[in-house]
Design a protein around this motif. Structure first.
Motif, PDB file in Angstrom:
ATOM      1  N   VAL A  26     -21.729 -30.639 -25.868  1.00 54.23           N
ATOM      2  CA  VAL A  26     -21.054 -29.883 -24.794  1.00 54.23           C
ATOM      3  C   VAL A  26     -20.087 -30.413 -23.856  1.00 54.23           C
ATOM      4  O   VAL A  26     -19.086 -29.755 -23.621  1.00 54.23           O
ATOM      5  CB  VAL A  26     -22.369 -29.495 -23.878  1.00 54.23           C
ATOM      6  CG1 VAL A  26     -21.910 -28.479 -22.540  1.00 54.23           C
ATOM      7  CG2 VAL A  26     -23.536 -28.790 -24.380  1.00 54.23           C
ATOM      8  N   ALA A  27     -20.310 -31.796 -23.457  1.00 53.42           N
ATOM      9  CA  ALA A  27     -18.913 -32.198 -22.698  1.00 53.42           C
ATOM     10  C   ALA A  27     -17.767 -32.578 -23.272  1.00 53.42           C
ATOM     11  O   ALA A  27     -16.826 -31.899 -22.917  1.00 53.42           O
ATOM     12  CB  ALA A  27     -19.487 -33.641 -22.378  1.00 53.42           C
ATOM     13  N   ALA A  28     -17.857 -32.578 -24.736  1.00 54.24           N
ATOM     14  CA  ALA A  28     -16.592 -32.641 -25.576  1.00 54.24           C
ATOM     15  C   ALA A  28     -16.180 -31.314 -25.677  1.00 54.24           C
ATOM     16  O   ALA A  28     -14.940 -31.179 -25.263  1.00 54.24           O
ATOM     17  CB  ALA A  28     -16.972 -33.065 -26.822  1.00 54.24           C
ATOM     18  N   ALA A  29     -16.894 -30.059 -25.891  1.00 55.70           N
ATOM     19  CA  ALA A  29     -16.315 -28.791 -25.806  1.00 55.70           C
ATOM     20  C   ALA A  29     -15.620 -28.466 -24.475  1.00 55.70           C
ATOM     21  O   ALA A  29     -14.597 -27.646 -24.484  1.00 55.70           O
ATOM     22  CB  ALA A  29     -17.294 -27.753 -26.073  1.00 55.70           C
ATOM     23  N   ALA A  30     -16.203 -28.919 -23.448  1.00 55.71           N
ATOM     24  CA  ALA A  30     -15.645 -28.390 -22.125  1.00 55.71           C
ATOM     25  C   ALA A  30     -14.913 -29.421 -21.548  1.00 55.71           C
ATOM     26  O   ALA A  30     -14.197 -29.159 -20.342  1.00 55.71           O
ATOM     27  CB  ALA A  30     -16.911 -28.214 -21.141  1.00 55.71           C
ATOM     28  N   GLY A  31     -14.638 -30.550 -22.328  1.00 60.35           N
ATOM     29  CA  GLY A  31     -13.746 -31.653 -21.935  1.00 60.35           C
ATOM     30  C   GLY A  31     -13.860 -32.087 -20.690  1.00 60.35           C
ATOM     31  O   GLY A  31     -13.041 -32.561 -19.590  1.00 60.35           O
ATOM     32  N   VAL A  32     -15.574 -32.418 -20.713  1.00 59.60           N
ATOM     33  CA  VAL A  32     -15.702 -33.317 -19.075  1.00 59.60           C
ATOM     34  C   VAL A  32     -16.781 -34.427 -19.849  1.00 59.60           C
ATOM     35  O   VAL A  32     -16.701 -34.541 -20.857  1.00 59.60           O
ATOM     36  CB  VAL A  32     -16.419 -32.120 -18.376  1.00 59.60           C
ATOM     37  CG1 VAL A  32     -15.509 -31.098 -17.750  1.00 59.60           C
ATOM     38  CG2 VAL A  32     -17.634 -31.668 -18.943  1.00 59.60           C
ATOM     39  N   SER A  33     -17.069 -35.093 -18.772  1.00 59.86           N
ATOM     40  CA  SER A  33     -18.335 -36.069 -19.065  1.00 59.86           C
ATOM     41  C   SER A  33     -19.478 -35.533 -19.079  1.00 59.86           C
ATOM     42  O   SER A  33     -19.576 -34.520 -18.551  1.00 59.86           O
ATOM     43  CB  SER A  33     -17.994 -37.161 -17.909  1.00 59.86           C
ATOM     44  OG  SER A  33     -18.458 -36.570 -16.707  1.00 59.86           O
ATOM     45  N   THR A  34     -20.417 -36.262 -19.686  1.00 60.57           N
ATOM     46  CA  THR A  34     -21.700 -35.788 -19.986  1.00 60.57           C
ATOM     47  C   THR A  34     -22.513 -35.816 -18.389  1.00 60.57           C
ATOM     48  O   THR A  34     -23.265 -34.892 -18.197  1.00 60.57           O
ATOM     49  CB  THR A  34     -22.640 -37.000 -20.715  1.00 60.57           C
ATOM     50  OG1 THR A  34     -22.431 -38.097 -20.275  1.00 60.57           O
ATOM     51  CG2 THR A  34     -22.339 -36.762 -22.224  1.00 60.57           C
ATOM     52  N   ALA A  35     -21.888 -36.778 -17.526  1.00 65.38           N
ATOM     53  CA  ALA A  35     -22.557 -36.515 -16.246  1.00 65.38           C
ATOM     54  C   ALA A  35     -22.020 -35.076 -15.394  1.00 65.38           C
ATOM     55  O   ALA A  35     -22.995 -34.605 -14.880  1.00 65.38           O
ATOM     56  CB  ALA A  35     -21.990 -37.546 -15.172  1.00 65.38           C
ATOM     57  N   ALA A  36     -20.933 -34.657 -16.008  1.00 67.02           N
ATOM     58  CA  ALA A  36     -20.191 -33.478 -15.136  1.00 67.02           C
ATOM     59  C   ALA A  36     -21.282 -32.288 -15.783  1.00 67.02           C
ATOM     60  O   ALA A  36     -21.804 -31.273 -15.168  1.00 67.02           O
ATOM     61  CB  ALA A  36     -19.071 -33.414 -15.582  1.00 67.02           C
ATOM     62  N   VAL A  37     -21.688 -32.388 -17.081  1.00 67.60           N
ATOM     63  CA  VAL A  37     -22.684 -31.246 -17.496  1.00 67.60           C
ATOM     64  C   VAL A  37     -23.931 -31.544 -17.000  1.00 67.60           C
ATOM     65  O   VAL A  37     -24.214 -30.272 -16.375  1.00 67.60           O
ATOM     66  CB  VAL A  37     -22.890 -31.703 -19.152  1.00 67.60           C
ATOM     67  CG1 VAL A  37     -23.713 -30.611 -19.718  1.00 67.60           C
ATOM     68  CG2 VAL A  37     -21.507 -31.561 -20.137  1.00 67.60           C
ATOM     69  N   SER A  38     -24.334 -32.548 -16.846  1.00 63.50           N
ATOM     70  CA  SER A  38     -25.732 -32.640 -16.176  1.00 63.50           C
ATOM     71  C   SER A  38     -25.715 -32.154 -14.537  1.00 63.50           C
ATOM     72  O   SER A  38     -26.550 -31.259 -14.165  1.00 63.50           O
ATOM     73  CB  SER A  38     -26.209 -33.931 -16.061  1.00 63.50           C
ATOM     74  OG  SER A  38     -26.890 -34.406 -15.216  1.00 63.50           O
ATOM     75  N   GLN A  39     -24.450 -32.203 -14.036  1.00 64.84           N
ATOM     76  CA  GLN A  39     -24.177 -31.824 -12.748  1.00 64.84           C
ATOM     77  C   GLN A  39     -24.179 -30.318 -12.519  1.00 64.84           C
ATOM     78  O   GLN A  39     -24.696 -29.664 -11.804  1.00 64.84           O
ATOM     79  CB  GLN A  39     -22.935 -32.316 -11.960  1.00 64.84           C
ATOM     80  CG  GLN A  39     -23.350 -33.691 -11.650  1.00 64.84           C
ATOM     81  CD  GLN A  39     -21.810 -34.470 -11.536  1.00 64.84           C
ATOM     82  OE1 GLN A  39     -20.838 -34.028 -11.129  1.00 64.84           O
ATOM     83  NE2 GLN A  39     -21.822 -35.877 -11.826  1.00 64.84           N
ATOM     84  N   ALA A  40     -23.496 -29.776 -13.658  1.00 64.92           N
ATOM     85  CA  ALA A  40     -23.359 -28.176 -13.644  1.00 64.92           C
ATOM     86  C   ALA A  40     -24.722 -27.543 -13.598  1.00 64.92           C
ATOM     87  O   ALA A  40     -24.781 -26.586 -13.074  1.00 64.92           O
ATOM     88  CB  ALA A  40     -22.603 -28.024 -14.815  1.00 64.92           C
ATOM     89  N   PHE A  41     -25.621 -28.273 -14.373  1.00 65.15           N
ATOM     90  CA  PHE A  41     -26.867 -27.840 -14.405  1.00 65.15           C
ATOM     91  C   PHE A  41     -27.951 -28.107 -13.206  1.00 65.15           C
ATOM     92  O   PHE A  41     -28.796 -27.344 -12.851  1.00 65.15           O
ATOM     93  CB  PHE A  41     -27.591 -27.998 -15.724  1.00 65.15           C
ATOM     94  CG  PHE A  41     -27.110 -27.270 -16.910  1.00 65.15           C
ATOM     95  CD1 PHE A  41     -27.790 -26.155 -17.276  1.00 65.15           C
ATOM     96  CD2 PHE A  41     -25.903 -27.697 -17.710  1.00 65.15           C
ATOM     97  CE1 PHE A  41     -27.279 -25.214 -18.319  1.00 65.15           C
ATOM     98  CE2 PHE A  41     -25.607 -26.765 -18.668  1.00 65.15           C
ATOM     99  CZ  PHE A  41     -26.189 -25.752 -19.018  1.00 65.15           C
ATOM    100  N   ASN A  42     -27.497 -29.256 -12.597  1.00 70.02           N
ATOM    101  CA  ASN A  42     -28.377 -29.674 -11.708  1.00 70.02           C
ATOM    102  C   ASN A  42     -27.752 -29.184 -10.244  1.00 70.02           C
ATOM    103  O   ASN A  42     -28.557 -29.481  -9.387  1.00 70.02           O
ATOM    104  CB  ASN A  42     -28.569 -31.120 -11.618  1.00 70.02           C
ATOM    105  CG  ASN A  42     -29.272 -31.490 -12.668  1.00 70.02           C
ATOM    106  OD1 ASN A  42     -30.129 -30.989 -13.293  1.00 70.02           O
ATOM    107  ND2 ASN A  42     -29.009 -32.897 -13.097  1.00 70.02           N
TER     108      ASN A  42
END
Lengths: 353, 353
Positions: free
Chosen positions: B17-33
């Motif tokens: 997901v992070a790679a597809a969105a071009g962000v860090s895994t932390a950012a993915v987790s923040q988007a949901f949290n």
């Protein structure tokens, strides 16, 4: 093991399963992970309790728990103030970190007051999956930790003399008493006969090993220790012990200390009492910390290669955790490093007392 | 947020997901949290990528990640060998552990080589939920860490002079230069005019603050520093700097060192050169480590209360992590502790150069 989607209403917890089965939460987790050393009866009881409560470990949670944390635990049983004053632990941590840092590992440092707290901590760290393994320090005779960690399925190494029969691998130099033996022989060769030992806490294994080496070496020369005083390794303890020795009738001409910071305090105490080291009194330290080689006089000390042992323990543990690390070849034994704080006994050889 | 039961076939990962969105895994987790400071556009892009790949955070995993770890991070940017030789960090860790240990918290110690590695580490620790917060050391001017940690939603405190405008709370004594100012004034009062400073690495904020205090105090008396020499805080560095100062024409009559272990090495180096401290040369340390009060001569030093600052930082961070801890009242400023290693300038007051 499949992901649980939960049931209607409140989701049961692992704690409830543990309580129902009369075991720890770590045991519940082991029953499902096929780790640890549960008896078949216990495992059965846990699985039954889980079934009854409708609990199952969720796959993602289990995966998270089983994922590498890249953290290793170092649990130290010391009052917090001694950690600051005894550079031994900085040296040990430096040795461990030297192997951990390049691999992106961290060291989870916990200070505990005693064995019950330490054991409860390992239970929790294992149950919560906080660390991949643990470095154990301060081996004791009646040491429950190796058995506990094996039961928890947590890789561990214990700092201490290698022992091939041990449950948990032991990492350390062989012949732990050798440095003290060499120190005593060095002092005997310089004509010292009244030699005292300022030791660490009596309950530690290395305290006993080194004390025995000290007494044996003197016995070999037909002598007894002038005195053996135990301390808590603190600077204050070292100063008090040194003052007591200097106040004694026919005071010792040489003192061997169980660590370098105590030896430095001993030199300061002797100098303050008007003595010159080593002309009036010889001093030997233990640990070969960097500071000792820059003092005046430079400290004669035992090099037990604390950093190297810490590095070897870290490598051993990393290998146990599945990292591709060459196992350490830790050869050698503690060796005396003769510098300037030891010299001929004042007034020539005394007669043995 | 609902528990995912997974889909047929391989489960997508947060990394994808992070790679597809071009962000860090932390950012993915923040988007949901709903944590961190993602722009709405970024959050949208991440949610879209997750939707497309069929990924959602599983509730148990998120719960585990959000559970208290009872671990706090201390990331140190130092070569591993300096950690061992500079007792400053033992003191700091002692102060922190004094607050952590009674509450069952551990300190996750990581050594890193520089800012990029340190920042990547915080990203990982946040994404994996390894720690509840972090103590930051060695404030630099262009410090990206406070912003990063705020973005990661990771509570943090920064050791350094209090600054009410800072993104991350700063814990430290006010008026960080005050101890050096007092040291210089003490030496000036003793008739010293040729005073040198053996400093730490120039890129550290406290090095600059203290150097400025040193130069200002001399300027107030119409003087300039005899010399300011930078070191890496190591014993070897201190010995080299001291030897260079002693070799100089018209050598300094007093040296101020940026830490106690360097000062101890300085005293040893001076004694080895045949000088008596403080008769021929005065020495001032910095940190007020326990050892200094037992040496002969006892070390004059600046007490910046490292343990107390470490304890206050720990309390502040525990409070930020939701623990019921009273916020620390850290009053006072660094103070000179006058002992025996400073004395009247040899040969009476010199003329200013």
């Amino acid at each position: 093991m499949s992901a649980s989607t939960g049931r209607a209403g409140r989701r049961p917890t692992i704690k409830e399963v543990a309580a129902a089965a009369g075991v720890s939460t770590a045991a519940v987790s082991q029953a499902f992970n096929h780790k640890g050393r549960l008896s078949e009866a216990t495992r059965r009881r846990i699985l039954d309790a889980a079934l009854e409560l409708g609990w199952s470990p969720s796959a993602p949670a289990a995966a998270l728990r089983n994922a590498r944390t890249r953290s290793l635990a170092l649990v130290v049983r010391r009052p917090t103030d001694v950690l600051g004053s005894d550079p031994h632990f900085s040296e040990l941590i430096t040795g461990i970190e030297g192997e951990l840092a390049p691999r992106g590992y961290g060291l989870l440092l916990h200070l505990v007051t005693g064995p019950p707290e330490e054991n409860a901590l390992y239970e929790r760290l294992a149950a919560e999956g906080r660390v991949d393994g643990a470095v154990l320090t301060d081996a004791r005779d009646d040491d429950a930790r190796p058995g506990l960690l094996a039961r928890l399925g947590l890789p561990a190494v214990l700092l201490g003399s290698p022992d091939d029969t041990a449950v948990v691998p032991r990492v350390g130099l062989r012949d732990q008493g050798a440095g003290v033996t060499e120190a005593v022989e060095h002092l005997l060769g310089l004509g010292h006969r009244r030699i005292a030992y300022v030791a660490g806490p009596p309950e530690l294994q290395h305290t006993r090993v080194r004390r025995a080496a000290f007494e044996d070496a003197l016995r070999g020369a037909g002598l007894r220790p002038f005195a053996v005083l135990h301390t808590d390794f603190s600077e204050r303890g070292a100063v008090g012990a040194t003052e007591a020795l200097l106040d004694a009738d026919d005071r010792p001409t040489a003192i061997v200390y169980a660590n370098d910071s105590m030896a430095v305090c001993g030199i300061g105490t002797a100098q303050r009492a008007g003595l010159t080291v080593p002309r009036d009194m010889s001093v030997v330290g233990y640990d070969n910390l960097p500071l000792g080689s820059w003092l005046h006089p430079r400290l004669t000390t035992v090099d037990q290669q604390v950093q190297r042992v810490g590095a070897a323990a870290a490598r051993m543990l990393l290998a146990l955790c599945g990292e591709d690390v060459e196992e350490p070849a830790l050869t050698g034994r503690p060796r005396l490093v003769v510098r300037e704080s030891t010299g001929p006994a004042p007034g020539g050889p005394d007669r043995p007392d």
